[in-house]
Design a protein around this motif. Sequence first.
Motif, PDB file in Angstrom:
ATOM      1  N   VAL A  14      67.986  58.472  45.908  1.00 57.75           N
ATOM      2  CA  VAL A  14      67.176  59.224  46.879  1.00 57.75           C
ATOM      3  C   VAL A  14      68.062  59.772  48.001  1.00 57.75           C
ATOM      4  O   VAL A  14      67.685  60.692  48.707  1.00 57.75           O
ATOM      5  CB  VAL A  14      66.075  58.322  47.473  1.00 57.75           C
ATOM      6  CG1 VAL A  14      65.120  59.112  48.344  1.00 57.75           C
ATOM      7  CG2 VAL A  14      65.315  57.604  46.377  1.00 57.75           C
ATOM      8  N   PRO A  17      70.709  64.851  49.349  1.00 56.86           N
ATOM      9  CA  PRO A  17      69.760  65.843  49.854  1.00 56.86           C
ATOM     10  C   PRO A  17      69.045  66.617  48.743  1.00 56.86           C
ATOM     11  O   PRO A  17      67.823  66.802  48.811  1.00 56.86           O
ATOM     12  CB  PRO A  17      70.628  66.777  50.684  1.00 56.86           C
ATOM     13  CG  PRO A  17      71.779  65.938  51.121  1.00 56.86           C
ATOM     14  CD  PRO A  17      72.019  64.970  49.996  1.00 56.86           C
ATOM     15  N   ALA A  20      66.596  64.295  47.116  1.00 58.99           N
ATOM     16  CA  ALA A  20      65.519  63.976  48.053  1.00 58.99           C
ATOM     17  C   ALA A  20      64.534  65.137  48.130  1.00 58.99           C
ATOM     18  O   ALA A  20      63.318  64.930  48.139  1.00 58.99           O
ATOM     19  CB  ALA A  20      66.091  63.668  49.434  1.00 58.99           C
ATOM     20  N   ASN A  21      65.048  66.350  48.150  1.00 61.33           N
ATOM     21  CA  ASN A  21      64.163  67.514  48.186  1.00 61.33           C
ATOM     22  C   ASN A  21      63.318  67.604  46.924  1.00 61.33           C
ATOM     23  O   ASN A  21      62.136  67.926  46.978  1.00 61.33           O
ATOM     24  CB  ASN A  21      64.982  68.794  48.350  1.00 61.33           C
ATOM     25  CG  ASN A  21      65.480  68.975  49.764  1.00 61.33           C
ATOM     26  OD1 ASN A  21      64.917  68.416  50.710  1.00 61.33           O
ATOM     27  ND2 ASN A  21      66.545  69.727  49.919  1.00 61.33           N
ATOM     28  N   THR A  24      60.649  64.948  47.155  1.00 65.45           N
ATOM     29  CA  THR A  24      59.649  65.352  48.138  1.00 65.45           C
ATOM     30  C   THR A  24      58.727  66.418  47.547  1.00 65.45           C
ATOM     31  O   THR A  24      57.513  66.373  47.738  1.00 65.45           O
ATOM     32  CB  THR A  24      60.329  65.897  49.401  1.00 65.45           C
ATOM     33  OG1 THR A  24      61.245  64.915  49.887  1.00 65.45           O
ATOM     34  CG2 THR A  24      59.319  66.212  50.484  1.00 65.45           C
ATOM     35  N   ALA A  25      59.339  67.356  46.823  1.00 62.92           N
ATOM     36  CA  ALA A  25      58.532  68.405  46.198  1.00 62.92           C
ATOM     37  C   ALA A  25      57.557  67.795  45.194  1.00 62.92           C
ATOM     38  O   ALA A  25      56.406  68.221  45.094  1.00 62.92           O
ATOM     39  CB  ALA A  25      59.436  69.415  45.496  1.00 62.92           C
ATOM     40  N   GLU A  40      63.571  74.616  44.646  1.00 61.39           N
ATOM     41  CA  GLU A  40      63.071  73.762  45.722  1.00 61.39           C
ATOM     42  C   GLU A  40      64.221  73.050  46.433  1.00 61.39           C
ATOM     43  O   GLU A  40      64.219  72.896  47.654  1.00 61.39           O
ATOM     44  CB  GLU A  40      62.130  72.721  45.106  1.00 61.39           C
ATOM     45  CG  GLU A  40      61.176  72.095  46.062  1.00 61.39           C
ATOM     46  CD  GLU A  40      60.081  73.073  46.466  1.00 61.39           C
ATOM     47  OE1 GLU A  40      59.786  73.130  47.667  1.00 61.39           O
ATOM     48  OE2 GLU A  40      59.541  73.786  45.589  1.00 61.39           O
ATOM     49  N   GLY A  42      67.333  73.985  46.395  1.00 63.75           N
ATOM     50  CA  GLY A  42      68.357  74.918  46.858  1.00 63.75           C
ATOM     51  C   GLY A  42      69.700  74.748  46.162  1.00 63.75           C
ATOM     52  O   GLY A  42      70.749  74.914  46.771  1.00 63.75           O
ATOM     53  N   VAL A  79      56.738  54.498  42.770  1.00 65.55           N
ATOM     54  CA  VAL A  79      57.808  55.369  43.224  1.00 65.55           C
ATOM     55  C   VAL A  79      57.323  56.226  44.387  1.00 65.55           C
ATOM     56  O   VAL A  79      58.011  56.373  45.411  1.00 65.55           O
ATOM     57  CB  VAL A  79      58.319  56.267  42.082  1.00 65.55           C
ATOM     58  CG1 VAL A  79      59.328  57.269  42.597  1.00 65.55           C
ATOM     59  CG2 VAL A  79      58.925  55.416  40.979  1.00 65.55           C
ATOM     60  N   ILE A  83      58.823  56.483  48.279  1.00 67.83           N
ATOM     61  CA  ILE A  83      59.166  57.725  48.983  1.00 67.83           C
ATOM     62  C   ILE A  83      58.405  57.793  50.308  1.00 67.83           C
ATOM     63  O   ILE A  83      58.968  58.132  51.352  1.00 67.83           O
ATOM     64  CB  ILE A  83      58.828  58.967  48.135  1.00 67.83           C
ATOM     65  CG1 ILE A  83      59.500  58.897  46.773  1.00 67.83           C
ATOM     66  CG2 ILE A  83      59.223  60.245  48.867  1.00 67.83           C
ATOM     67  CD1 ILE A  83      60.971  59.064  46.798  1.00 67.83           C
ATOM     68  N   THR A  87      60.009  57.999  53.939  1.00 66.78           N
ATOM     69  CA  THR A  87      59.613  59.111  54.805  1.00 66.78           C
ATOM     70  C   THR A  87      59.103  58.585  56.142  1.00 66.78           C
ATOM     71  O   THR A  87      59.408  59.141  57.199  1.00 66.78           O
ATOM     72  CB  THR A  87      58.514  59.950  54.129  1.00 66.78           C
ATOM     73  OG1 THR A  87      58.939  60.314  52.824  1.00 66.78           O
ATOM     74  CG2 THR A  87      58.230  61.210  54.936  1.00 66.78           C
ATOM     75  N   MET A 107      50.715  74.199  56.156  1.00 66.00           N
ATOM     76  CA  MET A 107      51.104  72.851  55.739  1.00 66.00           C
ATOM     77  C   MET A 107      50.663  71.809  56.768  1.00 66.00           C
ATOM     78  O   MET A 107      50.292  70.702  56.412  1.00 66.00           O
ATOM     79  CB  MET A 107      52.614  72.772  55.573  1.00 66.00           C
ATOM     80  CG  MET A 107      53.150  73.537  54.399  1.00 66.00           C
ATOM     81  SD  MET A 107      53.067  72.569  52.885  1.00 66.00           S
ATOM     82  CE  MET A 107      54.527  71.547  53.089  1.00 66.00           C
ATOM     83  N   ARG A 206      52.771  72.891  48.771  1.00 66.34           N
ATOM     84  CA  ARG A 206      51.881  71.743  48.848  1.00 66.34           C
ATOM     85  C   ARG A 206      50.680  72.059  49.740  1.00 66.34           C
ATOM     86  O   ARG A 206      49.784  71.241  49.896  1.00 66.34           O
ATOM     87  CB  ARG A 206      52.628  70.532  49.395  1.00 66.34           C
ATOM     88  CG  ARG A 206      53.645  69.981  48.421  1.00 66.34           C
ATOM     89  CD  ARG A 206      54.585  69.009  49.076  1.00 66.34           C
ATOM     90  NE  ARG A 206      53.894  67.858  49.618  1.00 66.34           N
ATOM     91  CZ  ARG A 206      54.453  66.958  50.407  1.00 66.34           C
ATOM     92  NH1 ARG A 206      55.721  67.083  50.743  1.00 66.34           N
ATOM     93  NH2 ARG A 206      53.779  65.936  50.858  1.00 66.34           N
TER      94      ARG A 206
END
Lengths: 224, 224
Positions: A14, A17, A20-21, A24-25, A40, A42, A79, A83, A87, A107, A206
């Motif tokens: 995790v 970056p 993690a993205n 998160t997505a 997502e 990048g 899982v 997260i 977070t 959002m 989201r």
Amino acid sequence: MREGPDIARIASLVGDPARANMLTALMGGTALTASELALEAGVSLPTASSHLSKLMEGGLLTLASQGRHRYYGLAGPQVAGMIEAITGVAASVGPQRVRPGPRDAAMRVARVCYDHLAGEQAVAMLDRLVDKKVLIRDDNDIRLGQSAASHFAALGIDVESKARRPVCRACLDWSVRRSHLAGTLGAAILDKILLEKWARREKDSRAVVFSPLGKQAFEKVFLA
Amino acid sequence: MREGPDIARIASLVGDPARANMLTALMGGTALTASELALEAGVSLPTASSHLSKLMEGGLLTLASQGRHRYYGLAGPQVAGMIEAITGVAASVGPQRVRPGPRDAAMRVARVCYDHLAGEQAVAMLDRLVDKKVLIRDDNDIRLGQSAASHFAALGIDVESKARRPVCRACLDWSVRRSHLAGTLGAAILDKILLEKWARREKDSRAVVFSPLGKQAFEKVFLA
DNA sequence: AGAATACTTCGATGAAGGACGAACTATGCG
DNA sequence: CGCATAGTTCGTCCTTCATCGAAGTATTCT
């Protein structure tokens, strides 16, 4: 030196970056393809593919192949819960690299968090349910009040827990910094909102957007 | 690309083996000195010091200086909860690099998990409390039963939640792979066990060792 | 079959960061 | 004050791993 589960292995998965993205997505609850996740996160497709195979190997993702599409999703509620926990810590200790720009105004109002509703609307809903004593809250612990069964039955929601998950749970909302409702009840409420077409999910996001009439209906039922 | 809290930063802090070992050691609940943590993590003092300052900067630890000793401890229940969540995932997906050697037999029986009891004894206790309907359980969600207040009052434990934490919570036990009781109630029960001297903490370990009489008393109260 | 799309594997590059020894600061002890 | 213990800072080495382009495999479309 130490016994027990290999927590560093999971955390380091995790800890990148890009990964993690992706995770998160995937908290959006729907499975995504490798290309979508690359976008997502990048990163380029090869890079994403490499990350995805690591996450698979680590057991954090599930894979469903459909033709030439490969849909990746979170391996399960456990899982997702992890997260959320990370977070939560990041939100409370982190010096916020947040810029609550108008870009994600939608959002902030309402969005999906794995399988339940998050954002200002969701926080307001939980507050109201606690005010009305439909739910009873001790900080992060939420349980059903006396009137809960009948209250939700009237909405066509059965609060009896059949699944292997808590009925109610508090989930820290990073945008508002207060909790909203997770658990099977939170998931059932989101189902209801989408089923009744009070709101629809924004494509590739989201965000959850309420229709004018849907907003009225939602507020009548949950914020009255 | 993504908004919100910097989850990768926090996760990567936990994602280094040395730091993960330190955090796991601190799940013992007592604050430890830099040297103790270095030993626990199996690294040199300078290395440990570097890791500790990173963990401090990340907000995961608190520091209490006493003379020439510097005691590091977990920053709070939220951080402990995150470690638990990660440990849970690691235990359930990981191909267990575990060797349940006789060395940590004591750990399997009973140990401290941040501020409450874990291990076989703790799992048995939760099972029994649920059997007796003192506590009511929906998988990870645990709430008080009708008789809980009087049941625990008889032991000198007040179940009213004053603190900013859940009263009850399930915490996955990595050694037994089933849940034990966490939350303020779990903490209060561990306090009671140590206060009554039914058991003592093994030095330099998370293990909790019951005396013969203490074991009888504990079983009479919680496993009868 | 041939072309296009979706994705993975390979190989090379480069940057991040974890490791430790040596030197430095701070507290306690006689 | 001098010596020992506890801890941090500095400098350097070295491994790990994230990244991407290019080439390879699989599936669908026409």
